[in-house]
Scaffold this motif. Structure first.
Motif, PDB file in Angstrom:
ATOM      1  N   SER A   1       0.913  -1.226  -0.410  1.00  0.00           N
ATOM      2  CA  SER A   1      -0.561   0.190   0.146  1.00  0.00           C
ATOM      3  C   SER A   1       0.960   1.412  -0.352  1.00  0.00           C
ATOM      4  N   ILE A   2       2.410   1.220   0.371  1.00  0.00           N
ATOM      5  CA  ILE A   2       2.569   2.234   0.269  1.00  0.00           C
ATOM      6  C   ILE A   2       3.566   2.461  -0.668  1.00  0.00           C
ATOM      7  N   TYR A   3       3.797   1.110  -1.081  1.00  0.00           N
ATOM      8  CA  TYR A   3       4.522   1.394  -2.818  1.00  0.00           C
ATOM      9  C   TYR A   3       3.404   2.141  -3.735  1.00  0.00           C
ATOM     10  N   ALA A   4       2.346   1.701  -3.910  1.00  0.00           N
ATOM     11  CA  ALA A   4       1.269   2.231  -4.218  1.00  0.00           C
ATOM     12  C   ALA A   4       0.809   4.068  -3.922  1.00  0.00           C
ATOM     13  N   PHE A   5       1.147   3.762  -2.791  1.00  0.00           N
ATOM     14  CA  PHE A   5       1.171   5.425  -2.334  1.00  0.00           C
ATOM     15  C   PHE A   5       2.488   7.068  -3.373  1.00  0.00           C
ATOM     16  N   SER A   6       3.378   5.912  -2.639  1.00  0.00           N
ATOM     17  CA  SER A   6       4.101   7.156  -3.628  1.00  0.00           C
ATOM     18  C   SER A   6       4.225   6.747  -4.622  1.00  0.00           C
ATOM     19  N   CYS A   7       4.010   5.794  -5.476  1.00  0.00           N
ATOM     20  CA  CYS A   7       3.775   5.796  -6.915  1.00  0.00           C
ATOM     21  C   CYS A   7       2.708   7.156  -7.602  1.00  0.00           C
TER      22      CYS A   7
ATOM     23  N   GLY B   1      12.659  -1.734   6.936  1.00  0.00           N
ATOM     24  CA  GLY B   1      12.863  -1.972   5.957  1.00  0.00           C
ATOM     25  C   GLY B   1      11.486  -2.070   4.685  1.00  0.00           C
ATOM     26  N   VAL B   2      10.664  -2.941   5.040  1.00  0.00           N
ATOM     27  CA  VAL B   2       9.663  -3.693   4.445  1.00  0.00           C
ATOM     28  C   VAL B   2       9.090  -1.792   4.524  1.00  0.00           C
ATOM     29  N   LEU B   3       8.006  -1.250   4.915  1.00  0.00           N
ATOM     30  CA  LEU B   3       7.801   0.070   4.362  1.00  0.00           C
ATOM     31  C   LEU B   3       8.771   1.024   4.133  1.00  0.00           C
ATOM     32  N   VAL B   4       9.544   1.192   4.169  1.00  0.00           N
ATOM     33  CA  VAL B   4      10.665   2.221   3.566  1.00  0.00           C
ATOM     34  C   VAL B   4      11.008   1.921   1.961  1.00  0.00           C
ATOM     35  N   PHE B   5      11.578   1.097   2.196  1.00  0.00           N
ATOM     36  CA  PHE B   5      12.431   0.579   0.886  1.00  0.00           C
ATOM     37  C   PHE B   5      10.781  -0.018  -0.132  1.00  0.00           C
ATOM     38  N   SER B   6       9.394  -0.263   0.704  1.00  0.00           N
ATOM     39  CA  SER B   6       9.104  -0.199  -0.621  1.00  0.00           C
ATOM     40  C   SER B   6       8.535   1.222  -0.871  1.00  0.00           C
ATOM     41  N   THR B   7       8.785   2.257  -0.443  1.00  0.00           N
ATOM     42  CA  THR B   7       8.688   3.618  -2.085  1.00  0.00           C
ATOM     43  C   THR B   7       9.631   3.171  -3.420  1.00  0.00           C
ATOM     44  N   SER B   8      10.730   2.627  -3.374  1.00  0.00           N
ATOM     45  CA  SER B   8      12.054   2.396  -4.465  1.00  0.00           C
ATOM     46  C   SER B   8      11.050   1.742  -5.297  1.00  0.00           C
ATOM     47  N   ALA B   9       9.163   0.425  -5.136  1.00  0.00           N
ATOM     48  CA  ALA B   9       8.780   0.269  -5.678  1.00  0.00           C
ATOM     49  C   ALA B   9       7.405   1.232  -6.548  1.00  0.00           C
ATOM     50  N   GLY B  10       7.115   1.644  -5.803  1.00  0.00           N
ATOM     51  CA  GLY B  10       6.616   2.860  -6.064  1.00  0.00           C
ATOM     52  C   GLY B  10       7.302   4.101  -7.257  1.00  0.00           C
ATOM     53  N   ILE B  11       8.755   4.353  -7.291  1.00  0.00           N
ATOM     54  CA  ILE B  11       9.096   4.670  -7.768  1.00  0.00           C
ATOM     55  C   ILE B  11       9.324   4.564  -9.201  1.00  0.00           C
ATOM     56  N   LEU B  12       9.786   3.383  -9.606  1.00  0.00           N
ATOM     57  CA  LEU B  12       9.933   2.296 -10.226  1.00  0.00           C
ATOM     58  C   LEU B  12       8.911   2.577 -11.037  1.00  0.00           C
ATOM     59  N   TYR B  13       7.057   1.327 -10.847  1.00  0.00           N
ATOM     60  CA  TYR B  13       5.663   1.805 -11.130  1.00  0.00           C
ATOM     61  C   TYR B  13       5.223   2.933 -11.377  1.00  0.00           C
ATOM     62  N   GLY B  14       5.751   4.269 -10.804  1.00  0.00           N
ATOM     63  CA  GLY B  14       5.357   5.539 -11.472  1.00  0.00           C
ATOM     64  C   GLY B  14       6.071   5.760 -12.623  1.00  0.00           C
ATOM     65  N   THR B  15       7.131   5.577 -12.576  1.00  0.00           N
ATOM     66  CA  THR B  15       8.074   5.438 -13.881  1.00  0.00           C
ATOM     67  C   THR B  15       7.877   4.644 -15.499  1.00  0.00           C
ATOM     68  N   ILE B  16       7.504   3.147 -15.071  1.00  0.00           N
ATOM     69  CA  ILE B  16       7.433   2.599 -16.581  1.00  0.00           C
ATOM     70  C   ILE B  16       5.831   2.838 -16.648  1.00  0.00           C
ATOM     71  N   PHE B  17       5.417   3.884 -15.610  1.00  0.00           N
ATOM     72  CA  PHE B  17       3.964   3.792 -16.153  1.00  0.00           C
ATOM     73  C   PHE B  17       3.741   5.204 -16.779  1.00  0.00           C
ATOM     74  N   THR B  18       4.632   6.042 -16.347  1.00  0.00           N
ATOM     75  CA  THR B  18       4.326   7.448 -17.412  1.00  0.00           C
ATOM     76  C   THR B  18       5.551   7.421 -18.843  1.00  0.00           C
ATOM     77  N   VAL B  19       7.013   7.214 -18.435  1.00  0.00           N
ATOM     78  CA  VAL B  19       7.861   7.986 -19.489  1.00  0.00           C
ATOM     79  C   VAL B  19       7.510   6.490 -21.046  1.00  0.00           C
ATOM     80  N   PRO B  20       7.747   5.801 -20.651  1.00  0.00           N
ATOM     81  CA  PRO B  20       7.568   4.831 -21.868  1.00  0.00           C
ATOM     82  C   PRO B  20       6.276   5.554 -22.920  1.00  0.00           C
ATOM     83  N   PHE B  21       5.435   5.681 -22.172  1.00  0.00           N
ATOM     84  CA  PHE B  21       4.375   5.956 -23.265  1.00  0.00           C
ATOM     85  C   PHE B  21       4.264   7.312 -23.314  1.00  0.00           C
ATOM     86  N   ILE B  22       5.150   7.922 -22.823  1.00  0.00           N
ATOM     87  CA  ILE B  22       4.965   9.749 -22.980  1.00  0.00           C
ATOM     88  C   ILE B  22       6.337   9.458 -24.142  1.00  0.00           C
ATOM     89  N   LEU B  23       7.377   8.848 -24.505  1.00  0.00           N
ATOM     90  CA  LEU B  23       8.669   8.738 -25.413  1.00  0.00           C
ATOM     91  C   LEU B  23       7.879   8.241 -27.046  1.00  0.00           C
TER      92      LEU B  23
END
Length: 599
Positions: free
Chosen positions: A447-453, A495-517
Motif C-alpha cells: 500500500s505504501i508502494y502504491a501511495f509513493s507511486c 525496511g519493508v515499509l521504507v524500501f517499498s517506496t522504491s517500488a512505487g517510484i519504479l512503477y510511476g516511472t514505467i507507467f508514464t515515461v515509456p508511453f510519453i516517449l
C-alpha cells in the motif's frame, strides 16, 4: 547533439498551443468538429482537471482489481490444495495468452469502425472479463462444492495437529488429509479459481492499453504528458486503497460478517468500485468514429508534421488570432503590395488563409494522413520494429520483470523472511499465524508502494523538465535496485515499509515515461536519428499498436518470472532471492535505457 537540441526546442515551440498557428489550427478543427452530426469539439480543446479525473478513473479501478488479485489469489490456491510449484506456474498462463492477444487487440482498436469509437468497445469487453474474474476468484471454492467437490475437513486436521502436540507424531502423518488440503478434493474449485485468475490478470493488464490510448486520443499533444501523469496518479491511488482494504481484518466487522468473511468482502467492494469507475470513464467523451477520421482531414489528430507543413506553406506569414465570438484571422506580409491586396480582400469578407487551392488540399491530405493499411501490415509492424521501439520495449521488459517479481512474491517474502512464518504449517500453528501476519503486513508495505507511486507521479513531468527524460528514467530504475538489494540483505519490518517506496517510484516511472516517449515518436514521426537529425519512418505504425507492444512486455515479464523465480528460490533456499533478482533486473533495465531514443 546541438542540432538535436535545436530540433527539440523547435518542436516544443511547435507543439505549444500558445503558438498562434497551433491555436488557429486547433480552433479551426474544434469549430469544424462542433458542426458534425455529433459534437466532437472536445477532442481539439484542453481538458479541465475534472475531465482528466474522469478519463483516468479506469486506471484506479484496474489497480483495485489488481491489488485484490495479487493479495489473495496465492492464499486461495494454497487453501484448495495447489502446491507452491504449480501455483507459481499458474501465474504464467495469463502472460502467455496476453503476449499474443494484447498487441492484436491494440491493432483491432486502431482499425475499429464502430460508431461508438475505437477504444471504448475494447475497454468494455475487457472490463466485463475483469468483473467475471472478480466473481470467480473468491467464490470458486463455493461453486466447486455446488458442482460436487469433496471439500476439506478442517476438524480432522485440527484433531491430528492436537494429537501431535501431545507427542504422537504418527497421528499427524498417518492420514493423507493431515498434511493439508488436496487438489483432488477441489477439482472444480481449482479450475474455476484459475480461470478467474487468468481472466482477472489478463484483462486487468490488457485493459490498461486501450485506456491509455483513449486518454491520449482525447488530449491535445501538449496535454499528453500531464494526462499520463494523472493516469499514473490514479493508478497509484487505486493500488494504495486496494492493498489497504486487503490489510483490514473484515471478519471482525459487521460488513465482513454479512459478506461471509475477509475474501468475499474485499472482492465485493472491489467489484462495486470497478463498475462505478468504468462507467465514469466510458461516459466522459464520445470518440470520433474511424470512418469520419478517414473521410475528413479536419477531424484527424493534429500532428507535428501537419503543423510544420502548414508553416512551410505559409512561408513567413504571421497569424494574429483574437478569440471573440468568432475566430478572426489577420495576415500581414513584408510585401506592401500583397498587404494592400489582403486589406482589400478582408474588406470584401475574403480570407486567403481559409481558402486553399484544391490541389494543395489534396497534397496535404495525402501526406498528413495515410489510408488504413491491412491487418497483415499491422501485424508486421508488431514484429518488425524500428530500433528505438525495440530498445524501449527491451527496457520496459527488464523493468516489468523486476517489478512483477516484487508484486507477485513480496507478501510471501515478508511472511517467511521477515516474520519467519511457514505457509505449509498446520492451521492455527505459530508458524502459520506468523505467516498470515506477515502477509497482512506485506499488504501494508505494498500500500505504501502504491501511495509513493501516486506522489511521485505528481512530480515526474516536472523532474523530466528539470533533469531531462533520460536522467529521470534511469534514476528510477537504479533507486529501485538499491532499495531491493538493501531489503534483501537486511529483511526487517522497517525496511519493508521504507524500501517499498522504491517500488512505487519504479512503477510511476514505467507507467508514464515509456508511453510519453511513444506518443512523442508518433507526434513527431521520428523513430531514429541519422547524422544528428531525426528521420521519419516510412513504415505504417498505429499509436494503439505501439502502446500495446510496450504494454505487452508485462506479459513476457510475468511469464519469465513465473517459470524462473520458483527454481531460483529453491536453489538459494531463501525467499530473499526474489529481491536479489529484482535488483539484477533493474540494473539491466538501466543499462538498456541508455540506448533509448529521447525526443
Amino acid at each position: 547533439m546541438v542540432g538535436v537540441a535545436a530540433d527539440a526546442s523547435q518542436s516544443n515551440q511547435l507543439s505549444s498551443v500558445k503558438n498562434p498557428m497551433i491555436k488557429y489550427m486547433l480552433k479551426t478543427r474544434e469549430n469544424h468538429a462542433r458542426e458534425q452530426d455529433r459534437d466532437y469539439s472536445h477532442v481539439f480543446r484542453r481538458k479541465t482537471r475534472f475531465e482528466m479525473f474522469r478519463l483516468s478513473a479506469i486506471a484506479m479501478a484496474i489497480e483495485f482489481a489488481y491489488a485484490a488479485e495479487t493479495s489473495f489469489v496465492s492464499p486461495i490456491l494454497l487453501q484448495i490444495g495447489v502446491d507452491h510449484k504449480h501455483m507459481s506456474m499458474t501465474w504464467g498462463l495469463s502472460p502467455l495468452i496476453g503476449f499474443f492477444l494484447s498487441p492484436l487487440l491494440g491493432s483491432i482498436s486502431d482499425r475499429c469502425k464502430l460508431r461508438w469509437g475505437r477504444r471504448r468497445p475494447i475497454i468494455s469487453i475487457l472490463s466485463f472479463g475483469i468483473m467475471c474474474g472478480l466473481i470467480l476468484v473468491p467464490y470458486g471454492k463455493d461453486l466447486g462444492l455446488l458442482l460436487g467437490d469433496a471439500g476439506y475437513n478442517y476438524a480432522e486436521t485440527a484433531l491430528n495437529f492436537t494429537t501431535s502436540l501431545e507427542g504422537s507424531v504418527a497421528a499427524l502423518t498417518s492420514g493423507e488429509r493431515s498434511t493439508g488440503p488436496s487438489a483432488s478434493d477441489f477439482k472444480f474449485a481449482v479450475i474455476l479459481t484459475i480461470l478467474g485468475m487468468v481472466l482477472l490478470d489478463f484483462d486487468a493488464d490488457t485493459c490498461q492499453t486501450p485506456a491509455r490510448t483513449y486518454l491520449l486520443d482525447m488530449c491535445v499533444p501538449e496535454e499528453q504528458p500531464k494526462a499520463m501523469t494523472m493516469f499514473a496518479l490514479f493508478a497509484g491511488f487505486g493500488g494504495t486503497i486496494g492493498y489497504a482494504i486487503g490489510g483490514v481484518d473484515w471478519e471482525t466487522t459487521h460488513i465482513g460478517n454479512f459478506m461471509g468473511g475477509n475474501i468475499p468482502t474485499v472482492f465485493t467492494l472491489v467489484t462495486i468500485i470497478f463498475a462505478v469507475c468504468y462507467l465514469i470513464t466510458v461516459t466522459t467523451f464520445r470518440e470520433i468514429p474511424l470512418p469520419l477520421i478517414e473521410q475528413d482531414e479536419l477531424l484527424r489528430p493534429l500532428s507535428e508534421q501537419a503543423i510544420k507543413r502548414e508553416l512551410k506553406k505559409k512561408n513567413n506569414t504571421i497569424y494574429y488570432i483574437q478569440e471573440t465570438t468568432q475566430l478572426e484571422l489577420q495576415m500581414a506580409s513584408d510585401d506592401p503590395k500583397r498587404e494592400e491586396a489582403l486589406q482589400v480582400s478582408y474588406q470584401n469578407g475574403y480570407s486567403p488563409a481559409l481558402e486553399k487551392p484544391r490541389e494543395s488540399q489534396d497534397v496535404e491530405t495525402q501526406s498528413d494522413y495515410e489510408a488504413p493499411v491491412s491487418l497483415k501490415a499491422y501485424l508486421k509492424s508488431i514484429f518488425i520494429m524500428p530500433y528505438s521501439m525495440r530498445m524501449l520495449a527491451l527496457t520496459n521488459l527488464f523493468c516489468w520483470m523486476g517489478h512483477v517479481t516484487y508484486c507477485l512474491y513480496f507478501t510471501d517474502f515478508v511472511g517467511e523472511a521477515v516474520f519467519h512464518g511457514d505457509p505449509t504449517a498446520p492451521p492455527n500453528s505459530e508458524a502459520a499465524l506468523n505467516y498470515e501476519a506477515g502477509v497482512r503486513f506485506g499488504c501494508w508495505g505494498m500500500s505504501i508502494y502504491a501511495f509513493s507511486c501516486s506522489i511521485y507521479s505528481l512530480s515526474v513531468t516536472k523532474l523530466m523538465k528539470w533533469f531531462g527524460t533520460k536522467a529521470v528514467y534511469i534514476s528510477g530504475m537504479i533507486y529501485y535496485g538499491i532499495g531491493m538489494l538493501v531489503l534483501g540483505l537486511w529483511p526487517t519490518k522497517w525496511g519493508v515499509l521504507v524500501f517499498s517506496t522504491s517500488a512505487g517510484i519504479l512503477y510511476g516511472t514505467i507507467f508514464t515515461v515509456p508511453f510519453i516517449l511513444v506518443a512523442r515518436y508518433h507526434a513527431k514521426n521520428c523513430f531514429c536519428i541519422k547524422n544528428g537529425e531525426t528521420v521519419p519512418l516510412k513504415q505504417a505504425r498505429g499509436l494503439g499498436t505501439d502502446v500495446a507492444i510496450i504494454s505487452s512486455m508485462v506479459f513476457v515479464a510475468q511469464l519469465i518470472v513465473s517459470l524462473s523465480v520458483g527454481p531460483l528460490v529453491s536453489w538459494m533456499n531463501t525467499t530473499c532471492a526474489v529481491l536479489y533478482a529484482s535488483t539484477f533486473l533493474s540494473f539491466m533495465a538501466a543499462i538498456a535505457a541508455m540506448f533509448v531514443l529521447y525526443v
